[in-house]
Design an enzyme around this catalytic site. Structure first.
Site, short mmCIF file in Angstrom:
data_model
loop_
_atom_site.label_atom_id
_atom_site.label_comp_id
_atom_site.label_asym_id
_atom_site.label_seq_id
_atom_site.Cartn_x
_atom_site.Cartn_y
_atom_site.Cartn_z
N GLU A 1 1.14 -0.79 -0.32
CA GLU A 1 0.26 -0.22 -0.16
C GLU A 1 1.05 1.67 -0.23
O GLU A 1 0.35 1.86 -0.98
CB GLU A 1 -0.98 0.25 1.31
CG GLU A 1 -1.96 -1.03 1.14
CD GLU A 1 -3.48 -1.11 0.70
OE1 GLU A 1 -2.66 -0.05 -0.64
OE2 GLU A 1 -3.48 -1.91 0.06
N ASN B 1 1.19 4.26 -2.59
CA ASN B 1 0.73 5.33 -3.16
C ASN B 1 1.87 6.19 -3.53
O ASN B 1 2.05 7.60 -4.13
CB ASN B 1 0.92 5.26 -1.65
CG ASN B 1 -0.67 5.45 -0.77
OD1 ASN B 1 -1.54 5.05 -1.45
ND2 ASN B 1 -0.94 5.51 0.84
N ARG C 1 -9.30 3.88 -8.02
CA ARG C 1 -8.66 3.41 -6.39
C ARG C 1 -9.79 3.67 -5.47
O ARG C 1 -10.81 4.51 -5.01
CB ARG C 1 -7.55 5.00 -6.11
CG ARG C 1 -5.69 4.99 -7.00
CD ARG C 1 -5.56 4.17 -7.51
NE ARG C 1 -5.05 3.43 -6.62
CZ ARG C 1 -4.60 2.70 -6.31
NH1 ARG C 1 -4.81 1.27 -7.99
NH2 ARG C 1 -4.29 1.74 -5.52
#
Lengths: 147, 112
Positions: free
Chosen positions: A48, A52, A106
């Site tokens: 994650e 990002n 997203r």
């Protein structure tokens, strides 16, 4: 407490490196006596954070992502850093389901998952300067019944 | 990531996913699934997670994206064979208000 071991890894913000990054951290973390479940949590959180940096930090540009990690007897500390565009409103970014890129499909769940799967999450960021995400996972020794 | 798509019955396609689902992998899955739906004019998708060894929130975004496309034309989405870890990510994201989770393929064919 001094760390048992330390590592640092720099790589280019290509999406191919998402799996590379989480596999490296998982291999390093395996030096601790982790359950498969704890290892899966760490892999997910790293994925994650790195995603990002690639999607939001560097957007369509290319840059370096740095992962540093320290192992302690009772915990692992992982830092994911980029020198991309930074986050304007960290509080908003951490809210579940909020995303700055809905058109890219997203989910807006990145920080929520990092927070849930790890024991501590700290986000430092400033527009134009980049982002540092620090995550801690406590290791429940002696509770290892999953394998 | 391997994506294998088959037609289950007249209006359902089954998307067999194999490997790890992250942002990189979803770029491939999206393209394959969208092309297939477009070509065969089918509106129900069953995602089979049997051989999925890892998934992060990019998988949620990928499913929500397919849902939005199909929703406009009355389509539906289901998932089958999900692990507890993946189920947790779906639950946290509120995905089960949009897609159905089935215990097996037979149930999916009956109810989707």
């Amino acid at each position: 407490m001094t760390a048992l071991n330390e590592m640092q890894l720099d790589f280019v913000s290509k999406s191919e490196n998402e799996s590379f990054a989480r596999v490296v951290v998982a291999a390093f973390a395996s030096q601790l006596d982790l359950t498969l479940d704890e290892l899966a949590d760490i892999k997910t959180a790293v994925s994650e954070a790195v995603t990002n940096s690639i999607i939001h930090g560097y957007e369509d540009t290319s840059g370096i992502i740095r992962i540093s990690s320290k192992l302690y007897e009772d915990r692992i500390v992982i830092t994911v850093q980029d020198w991309g565009k930074g986050i304007e409103d960290i509080e908003k970014a951490r809210q579940p389901l909020w995303t700055s890129k809905p058109e890219q499909e997203r989910s807006g769940m990145g920080f929520t998952i990092m927070e849930d799967f790890m024991d501590e999450l700290r986000v430092e960021s400033a527009p134009g300067e980049g982002t540092i995400v620090t995550m801690v996972k406590n290791i429940n020794k002696g509770m290892d019944t999953a394998r | 990531m391997d994506v294998n798509i088959e037609i289950l019955n007249r209006d359902i396609i089954k998307v067999n996913l194999k490997g790890e689902i992250d942002h990189h992998a979803t770029l491939v899955i999206k393209e394959d699934v969208d092309n297939y739906i477009e070509k065969h004019k089918l509106i129900k998708i069953l995602f089979n997670f049997k051989d999925v060894t890892f998934m992060d929130s990019s998988g949620v975004g990928m499913i929500i994206g397919r849902y939005r496309k199909l929703q406009k034309i009355g389509g539906r989405i289901g998932v089958v064979n999900i692990t507890p870890k993946i189920k947790r990510i779906f639950q946290m994201s509120g995905l089960f208000t949009l897609v159905s989770c089935f215990n097996n393929e037979r149930e999916a064919i009956d109810k989707l």
